[in-house]
Design an enzyme around this catalytic site. Structure first.
Site, PDB file in Angstrom:
ATOM      1  N   GLU A  67       9.143   1.449  10.740  1.00 22.48           N
ATOM      2  CA  GLU A  67      10.216   2.348  10.517  1.00 22.48           C
ATOM      3  C   GLU A  67       9.898   3.792  10.827  1.00 22.48           C
ATOM      4  O   GLU A  67       9.027   4.176   9.848  1.00 22.48           O
ATOM      5  CB  GLU A  67      11.525   2.402   9.332  1.00 22.48           C
ATOM      6  CG  GLU A  67      11.535   1.403   8.790  1.00 22.48           C
ATOM      7  CD  GLU A  67      13.418   1.019   9.912  1.00 22.48           C
ATOM      8  OE1 GLU A  67      13.257   2.093  10.683  1.00 22.48           O
ATOM      9  OE2 GLU A  67      13.358  -0.125   9.668  1.00 22.48           O
ATOM     10  N   GLU A 101       9.538  17.364  14.458  1.00 22.69           N
ATOM     11  CA  GLU A 101      10.194  16.469  12.894  1.00 22.69           C
ATOM     12  C   GLU A 101       8.944  17.667  11.374  1.00 22.69           C
ATOM     13  O   GLU A 101       8.136  17.162  12.028  1.00 22.69           O
ATOM     14  CB  GLU A 101       9.948  14.996  12.871  1.00 22.69           C
ATOM     15  CG  GLU A 101      10.614  14.790  11.255  1.00 22.69           C
ATOM     16  CD  GLU A 101       9.804  13.119  11.256  1.00 22.69           C
ATOM     17  OE1 GLU A 101       8.959  12.753  10.987  1.00 22.69           O
ATOM     18  OE2 GLU A 101      10.904  12.609  10.516  1.00 22.69           O
ATOM     19  N   LYS A 158       1.034  -0.996   0.115  1.00 21.27           N
ATOM     20  CA  LYS A 158      -0.222   0.410  -0.228  1.00 21.27           C
ATOM     21  C   LYS A 158       0.973   0.969  -0.204  1.00 21.27           C
ATOM     22  O   LYS A 158       1.564   2.197   1.398  1.00 21.27           O
ATOM     23  CB  LYS A 158      -1.234  -0.229   1.028  1.00 21.27           C
ATOM     24  CG  LYS A 158      -2.290   0.776   0.896  1.00 21.27           C
ATOM     25  CD  LYS A 158      -2.275   2.333   1.387  1.00 21.27           C
ATOM     26  CE  LYS A 158      -2.193   3.065   2.051  1.00 21.27           C
ATOM     27  NZ  LYS A 158      -1.943   4.438   1.635  1.00 21.27           N
ATOM     28  N   CYS A 186      13.603  11.307   6.999  1.00 26.16           N
ATOM     29  CA  CYS A 186      13.399  10.591   7.919  1.00 26.16           C
ATOM     30  C   CYS A 186      14.717  10.816   8.792  1.00 26.16           C
ATOM     31  O   CYS A 186      14.883  11.116   9.694  1.00 26.16           O
ATOM     32  CB  CYS A 186      13.158   8.882   8.363  1.00 26.16           C
ATOM     33  SG  CYS A 186      14.468   8.061   7.546  1.00 26.16           S
TER      34      CYS A 186
END
Ligand code: NAD
Length: 496
Positions: A268, A399, A193, A302
């Site tokens: 992750e 973040e 997906k 990331c």
């Protein structure tokens, strides 16, 4: 030379794959529309024009895909393949990606706005990923256990079954291959997906599988939103494992959802990675790398090194070097060969990144470089450095996922280790020093999945484990750990 800041929608690359009817779901080797007939538009962030439409799968479509993956998993066509044959199928997949690398990179650049050189690197890396995992099927050994006389006890490594692979919009093709290659190498079947903003390279990959001998149903692709398509996958009781890359918030939700049938999970997730520059470092090299580590991919990475800690005695010198390096990152059209930084991947995300400039100023921080939307009408954000920051400010803790870093001074090792570890995240860390002993000592003390010493962040195509501690994730991609993550251990006790 600076790349153009605007692009004519009429002259944008339009690979044949995006022309014509909306893209469909790939289930059991067959293309089919969503049962509901619903579609979603996918946009080029450079022009904000529609590229094409993709099917919006709901729970019925997801169920069909999981059933197809289960059927394929049980079929002799897949489960009875020799390890050699499974390995050579992975090599065939690598070859077919390599043969279509330009097109796959073009699709990623069109949808996510990453410079073509970056997306091309990601596709080349993905070829290596498949070649790396092609070597695994012939090397996954079980164990013979110590046994009493009259018994033979041994341990098998067996595939889990159906794996759901859910990927984010930054680096869509690379992220997909990181999941699909190890899943296939260990004998599982997969339902992928992709993020709804960036599904095209994954769909084209599915189409290209027809050029390999991979049995139908082994790889399936369902597209749609996270809230409907992704949710149906993580709730599905016949999915054995979810391997997910994305935000920490969705990762936490996924962990709860996986309780229904105790799915195995690899997560992750996000990061707020520290770059630590000691006074004895090669400062020009550190500044060059520090800029690259938070500006590559427009900071939509990331592992971005977005908290830069610099030893007080060299703060001024390092800041000047860093400013010079940042000035070389001028956002522009990602298809232009001079572009090193494209637009933000979507208007929503662009607005989110800009909102942090207000958050910074309201907290008393000072934006010393950038801090603006950068140019014309596009979704560009200028490389931004924020100073006069304390480690508890939102800009130092959250973040942002844009070309934005905070710079904080430190005066000794204990202080910088404490500040670096003062984060809910722990994905990557970068250390710059000529003192080898200090480099290793600090690396050991940092709460981080990876530590890079005197180098920019690097990703191995399968060799080095990759993942995070704390709220950056659970489990590892790559390395030898990944084989455990995609297999179950079975103990067999035989009375001879
Ligand atoms: P996201 O969490 O919003 O989405 C990731 C994927 O999850 C998408 O496919 C999305 O459709 C799906 N999803 C969303 N809600 C879902 C739900 N309820 N159930 C199931 N699936 C759902 O993340 P994003 O914005 O696409 O990606 C950016 C994030 O990814 C950042 O936080 C970044 O740090 C992280 N990331 C981590 C790594 C890593 O390796 N640690 C790599 C790349 C990106």
């Amino acid at each position: 030379m600076n790349a153009p800041r605007t692009a004519d929608p009429v002259t944008r690359p339009r690979p044949p794959f995006v022309q014509g009817a909306p893209k469909e779901l790939f289930i059991d080797g067959v293309w089919r529309p969503a049962a509901s007939g619903r579609t979603l538009e996918t946009l080029d962030p450079m022009t904000e024009q529609v590229i094409t439409s993709i099917a919006a799968a709901d729970a019925d479509d997801v169920d069909l895909a999981v059933r197809a993956a289960r059927r394929a998993f049980r079929s002799d066509e897949w489960s009875a393949l020799s390890p050699y044959r499974r390995g050579s199928l992975l090599l065939e997949i690598a070859d077919v990606i390599e043969a279509h690398a330009d097109e796959l990179a073009t699709l990623d650049t069109l949808e996510m706005g990453g410079p073509l050189a970056l997306t091309r690197w990601m596709v080349d890396h993905s070829v290596e990923v498949f070649r790396h995992y092609a070597g695994w099927p012939t090397k996954i050994y079980g164990q013979t256990a110590p046994s009493s006389p009259g018994q033979l006890n041994y341990v098998l490594k067996q595939p889990l079954g159906v794996v759901a692979a859910i990927t984010p919009w930054n680096g869509p093709f690379l992220q997909m291959t990181w999941k699909v290659a190890p899943a296939l190498a260990t004998g599982n079947t997969v339902v992928v997906k992709p993020a709804q903003q960036t599904s095209l390279s994954t769909l084209r990959f599915a189409e290209l599988l027809a050029e390999t001998g991979l049995p139908r149903g082994v790889v399936n692709v369902v597209t749609g939103t996270g809230g409907i398509t992704g949710e149906a996958l993580i709730q599905h009781l016949d999915v054995n494992k979810v391997t997910f890359t994305g935000s920490t918030a969705v990762g936490k939700h996924l962990l709860e959802a996986s309780a229904g049938n105790l799915k195995r999970v690899t997560l992750e997730l996000g990061g707020k990675s520290p770059t630590i520059v000691f006074a004895d470092a090669d400062l020009p090299a550190a500044a060059r790398a520090a800029a690259a580590d938070f500006l590559a991919g427009s900071g939509q990475s990331c592992v971005a090194g977005t908290r830069i800690f610099v030893e007080e005695s060299v703060r001024k010198e390092f800041s000047a070097l860093l400013a010079d390096e940042m000035a070389t990152y001028v956002p522009g059209d990602p298809f232009h060969p001079d572009t090193v930084m494209g637009p933000m991947a979507s208007r929503d995300h662009y607005n989110k990144v800009l909102s942090y400039f207000t958050i910074a100023r309201e907290a008393g921080a000072v934006i010393t470089t950038g801090g603006t939307n950068d140019g014309d009408d596009g979704l560009f954000v200028a490389p931004t450095l924020i100073e006069n920051v304390t480690n508890d400010m939102r800009v130092a803790q959250e973040e942002i996922f844009g070309p934005v870093a905070v710079l904080l001074p430190f005066s000794d090792v204990d202080e910088v280790v404490r500040m670096s570890n003062d984060s809910v995240y722990g994905l990557a860390a970068y250390v710059w020093t000529r003192d080898l002993s200090r480099a290793h000592t600090v690396a050991a003390r940092l709460e981080s999945g990876s530590v890079f010493i005197n180098t920019t962040g690097q990703m191995s195509a399968g060799i080095l484990p990759f993942g995070g501690v704390k709220q950056s994730g659970i489990g590892r991609d790559h390395g030898t750990d990944v084989i455990d993550a995609f297999t179950e251990t079975k103990t067999v006790v035989v009375n001879l």
